[in-house]
Scaffold this motif. Structure first.
Motif, PDB file in Angstrom:
ATOM      1  N   GLU A   1      17.710  31.714  21.992  1.00 52.00           N
ATOM      2  CA  GLU A   1      18.911  31.252  22.663  1.00 52.00           C
ATOM      3  C   GLU A   1      19.067  31.957  24.000  1.00 52.00           C
ATOM      4  O   GLU A   1      18.792  33.141  24.111  1.00 52.00           O
ATOM      5  CB  GLU A   1      20.142  31.582  21.804  1.00 52.00           C
ATOM      6  CG  GLU A   1      20.150  30.891  20.464  1.00 52.00           C
ATOM      7  CD  GLU A   1      20.518  29.441  20.586  1.00 52.00           C
ATOM      8  OE1 GLU A   1      21.192  29.074  21.548  1.00 52.00           O
ATOM      9  OE2 GLU A   1      20.108  28.662  19.726  1.00 52.00           O
TER      10      GLU A   1
ATOM     11  N   ARG B   1      29.594  28.481  25.806  1.00 50.71           N
ATOM     12  CA  ARG B   1      29.349  27.041  25.707  1.00 50.71           C
ATOM     13  C   ARG B   1      30.426  26.357  24.875  1.00 50.71           C
ATOM     14  O   ARG B   1      30.764  25.198  25.109  1.00 50.71           O
ATOM     15  CB  ARG B   1      27.980  26.769  25.078  1.00 50.71           C
ATOM     16  CG  ARG B   1      26.808  27.161  25.948  1.00 50.71           C
ATOM     17  CD  ARG B   1      25.491  26.754  25.312  1.00 50.71           C
ATOM     18  NE  ARG B   1      25.292  25.309  25.327  1.00 50.71           N
ATOM     19  CZ  ARG B   1      25.381  24.524  24.271  1.00 50.71           C
ATOM     20  NH1 ARG B   1      25.685  25.027  23.090  1.00 50.71           N
ATOM     21  NH2 ARG B   1      25.174  23.235  24.344  1.00 50.71           N
TER      22      ARG B   1
ATOM     23  N   TYR C   1      26.305  18.889  22.137  1.00 50.55           N
ATOM     24  CA  TYR C   1      26.062  20.332  22.059  1.00 50.55           C
ATOM     25  C   TYR C   1      24.954  20.671  21.069  1.00 50.55           C
ATOM     26  O   TYR C   1      24.369  21.748  21.148  1.00 50.55           O
ATOM     27  CB  TYR C   1      27.348  21.066  21.649  1.00 50.55           C
ATOM     28  CG  TYR C   1      28.260  21.429  22.790  1.00 50.55           C
ATOM     29  CD1 TYR C   1      28.505  20.530  23.827  1.00 50.55           C
ATOM     30  CD2 TYR C   1      28.906  22.657  22.833  1.00 50.55           C
ATOM     31  CE1 TYR C   1      29.346  20.845  24.868  1.00 50.55           C
ATOM     32  CE2 TYR C   1      29.750  22.988  23.881  1.00 50.55           C
ATOM     33  CZ  TYR C   1      29.972  22.078  24.891  1.00 50.55           C
ATOM     34  OH  TYR C   1      30.807  22.394  25.924  1.00 50.55           O
TER      35      TYR C   1
ATOM     36  N   SER D   1      24.331  32.930  25.959  1.00 48.97           N
ATOM     37  CA  SER D   1      25.529  32.153  26.210  1.00 48.97           C
ATOM     38  C   SER D   1      26.774  32.823  25.689  1.00 48.97           C
ATOM     39  O   SER D   1      27.870  32.375  25.932  1.00 48.97           O
ATOM     40  CB  SER D   1      25.387  30.757  25.580  1.00 48.97           C
ATOM     41  OG  SER D   1      25.165  30.858  24.212  1.00 48.97           O
TER      42      SER D   1
ATOM     43  N   ARG E   1      23.233  27.670  18.151  1.00 45.36           N
ATOM     44  CA  ARG E   1      23.612  26.511  18.948  1.00 45.36           C
ATOM     45  C   ARG E   1      23.928  25.307  18.069  1.00 45.36           C
ATOM     46  O   ARG E   1      24.964  24.673  18.201  1.00 45.36           O
ATOM     47  CB  ARG E   1      22.480  26.148  19.915  1.00 45.36           C
ATOM     48  CG  ARG E   1      22.767  24.911  20.757  1.00 45.36           C
ATOM     49  CD  ARG E   1      21.612  24.597  21.697  1.00 45.36           C
ATOM     50  NE  ARG E   1      21.248  25.769  22.461  1.00 45.36           N
ATOM     51  CZ  ARG E   1      21.935  26.227  23.502  1.00 45.36           C
ATOM     52  NH1 ARG E   1      23.032  25.597  23.874  1.00 45.36           N
ATOM     53  NH2 ARG E   1      21.531  27.298  24.156  1.00 45.36           N
TER      54      ARG E   1
ATOM     55  N   ASP F   1      28.582  31.210  19.876  1.00 46.38           N
ATOM     56  CA  ASP F   1      28.113  30.541  21.089  1.00 46.38           C
ATOM     57  C   ASP F   1      29.276  30.387  22.054  1.00 46.38           C
ATOM     58  O   ASP F   1      29.602  29.293  22.510  1.00 46.38           O
ATOM     59  CB  ASP F   1      27.535  29.169  20.717  1.00 46.38           C
ATOM     60  CG  ASP F   1      26.626  28.595  21.791  1.00 46.38           C
ATOM     61  OD1 ASP F   1      26.208  29.359  22.672  1.00 46.38           O
ATOM     62  OD2 ASP F   1      26.342  27.390  21.735  1.00 46.38           O
TER      63      ASP F   1
ATOM     64  N   ASP G   1      25.247  36.152  20.971  1.00 47.31           N
ATOM     65  CA  ASP G   1      23.972  35.457  20.838  1.00 47.31           C
ATOM     66  C   ASP G   1      22.855  36.369  20.373  1.00 47.31           C
ATOM     67  O   ASP G   1      22.028  35.983  19.548  1.00 47.31           O
ATOM     68  CB  ASP G   1      23.572  34.833  22.180  1.00 47.31           C
ATOM     69  CG  ASP G   1      24.262  33.494  22.389  1.00 47.31           C
ATOM     70  OD1 ASP G   1      24.852  33.004  21.427  1.00 47.31           O
ATOM     71  OD2 ASP G   1      24.213  32.969  23.500  1.00 47.31           O
TER      72      ASP G   1
END
Length: 448
Positions: free
Chosen positions: A429, A356, A410, A432, A314, A353, A436
């Motif tokens: 995580e 997102r 973010y 997403s 992330r 990621d 991931d």
């Protein structure tokens, strides 16, 4: 007599092999198309290559005085390497073609790394999605994506970032080599240093990269060569506010609306369009220190939020995007080739990621399309301060600010991550993206 029924042939399914063949053919075709466009376009999008780079190399060979070694240089000295290699492959009139050969080879190596090297693991689908995004980005950005020294840093940084979880030292080496071509990969290195636990290995790679670049310089010109190798740091401190920079676009809008206090002029010393007028010099003087302050703040935020629970998958791509966009937004220079810096960062974000990062990827595509509109196709509307050109530039730069703000947001850990970290567990995580699970499983080898 029997009749035979002939059913219509069923269409072939869109297989992985079909997808990869299509992707690769389009990828190479885009390079060929924009290489051809650059050969005739009146804005001469490859002028830096066929004019400036070639001129430096030919002058150096003729005089024996090499920029960055025997005299000051506007680029880091490592940039001289690919310029000399291009001349070796295709001297004289073939210089531009030789440059394109190098660009295509490097980009194809990076595309192979992205789509073929790990095409059977859990991240394969996201890697192909990221590759299609890269192709779209090149199509929208246009010839400028291929005709500057920045072009060569993109595949180097892309591969280094894809490997950073498992080969920290090697990634540190290649990020350093990229920074010796053009400074911006140093932002990726700094971001990695802020959030990766095995920082010493990253530094080891950087030290090896510096030795590879600087040792030949010292062999040829001793300590004077070393001083010339670092001359790029202060070589452009006296330049004005370049027309395409984020700050200049505000003043250009004023001019396009009828304010005659502002003037666009060409600087023949550094070969760029600049703007002058009330407040321009003050803003230009403030930008560089603001950039350094912003970089320090972003690194501190990335380090803190990672400690607070934001997972590597992330925080790392978002931190890199924030750093790179700050390099663009808080810069007196605003050259269109700077947009190429976004490519490897967005690719990493999509692989690590994906869901997102998708909105940021879409914003980057719009930025690329506006950049091609501005240069090379309608650059005259920008230089002439026509409203359509001035506002296109302003919107492009405003979207870069949006990208910077979004990237900072973010980076923040999710509530679940903060809670997990607070109770002493390991931050994980949410799913997403397809990658991931892969990112989290490998994260222990590099990060916390």
């Amino acid at each position: 007599m029997t009749t035979q029924n002939f059913a219509p042939a069923r269409p072939r399914r869109w297989t992985l092999e079909n997808e990869l063949w299509t992707l690769w053919l389009l990828f190479i075709g885009v390079h060929a198309l924009y290489g051809w466009v650059a050969s005739w376009h009146p804005s001469v999008p490859f002028n830096d290559v066929t004019g400036v780079y070639r001129g430096w190399v030919e002058s150096a060979i003729a005089t024996g005085s090499f920029p960055g070694v025997h005299e000051p240089f506007v680029y880091p000295v490592g940039a001289l390497g690919p310029m000399l290699l291009t001349n070796l492959i295709g001297p004289g009139e073939a210089y531009g073609l030789a440059w394109m050969i190098i660009v295509i080879v490097l980009d194809c190596i990076a595309l192979w790394w992205l789509t073929m090297r790990q095409n059977t693991n859990v991240s394969a689908g996201m890697r192909r999605t990221a590759a299609w995004w890269w192709l779209a980005f090149l199509v929208l950005l246009g010839p400028i994506a291929l005709g500057r020294i920045d072009t060569l840093t993109v595949p180097i940084v892309l591969i280094a970032l894809l490997e950073i979880r498992s080969r920290v030292r090697t990634s540190g080496f290649w990020l350093t080599i990229g920074a010796w071509f053009k400074v911006w990969p140093a932002a990726a290195f700094a971001g990695a240093f802020a959030v990766i636990e095995r920082r010493w290995k990253l530094v080891q790679g950087a030290l090896i990269g510096c030795v590879v670049v600087l040792l030949p310089v010292m062999v040829f010109n001793g300590t004077d060569g070393l001083r010339n190798a670092f001359s790029f740091v202060t070589g452009q401190t006296g330049r004005g506010l370049q027309l395409e920079s984020a700050a200049a676009s505000v003043f250009l809008v004023f001019k396009s609306l009828g304010n005659s206090d502002y003037e666009v002029r060409f600087d023949y010393d550094i070969l760029t369009q600049q703007i002058s007028g009330p407040g321009v010099d003050l803003v230009g003087d403030l930008l560089t220190p603001l950039m350094f302050v912003m970089v320090l703040i972003l690194l501190a935020l990335g380090f803190w939020w990672h400690r607070k629970g934001a997972g590597m998958a992330r925080v790392f791509p978002a931190l890199l995007l924030a750093l790179v966009t700050s390099f663009i937004v808080f810069n007196k220079v605003g050259s269109p080739q700077f947009m190429t810096w976004l490519a490897p960062i967005i690719v990493l974000g999509l692989v690590w990621d994906g869901r997102r990062f998708a909105p940021l990827a879409w914003i980057s595509l719009v930025i690329a399309g506006l950049t091609q509109y501005i240069y090379p196709w309608f650059y005259w509307t920008v230089v002439g301060a026509a409203p359509i050109g001035a506002f296109a530039l302003f919107i492009r730069n405003a979207l870069l600010v949006v990208l910077l703000v979004a990237a900072v947001l973010y980076m923040r850990p999710l509530k679940a991550e903060r809670v997990t970290k607070a109770v002493g567990g390991s931050a994980t995580e949410p799913a997403s993206s397809v990658d991931d699970a892969d990112a989290s499983s490998e994260e222990g080898t590099v990060a916390s």
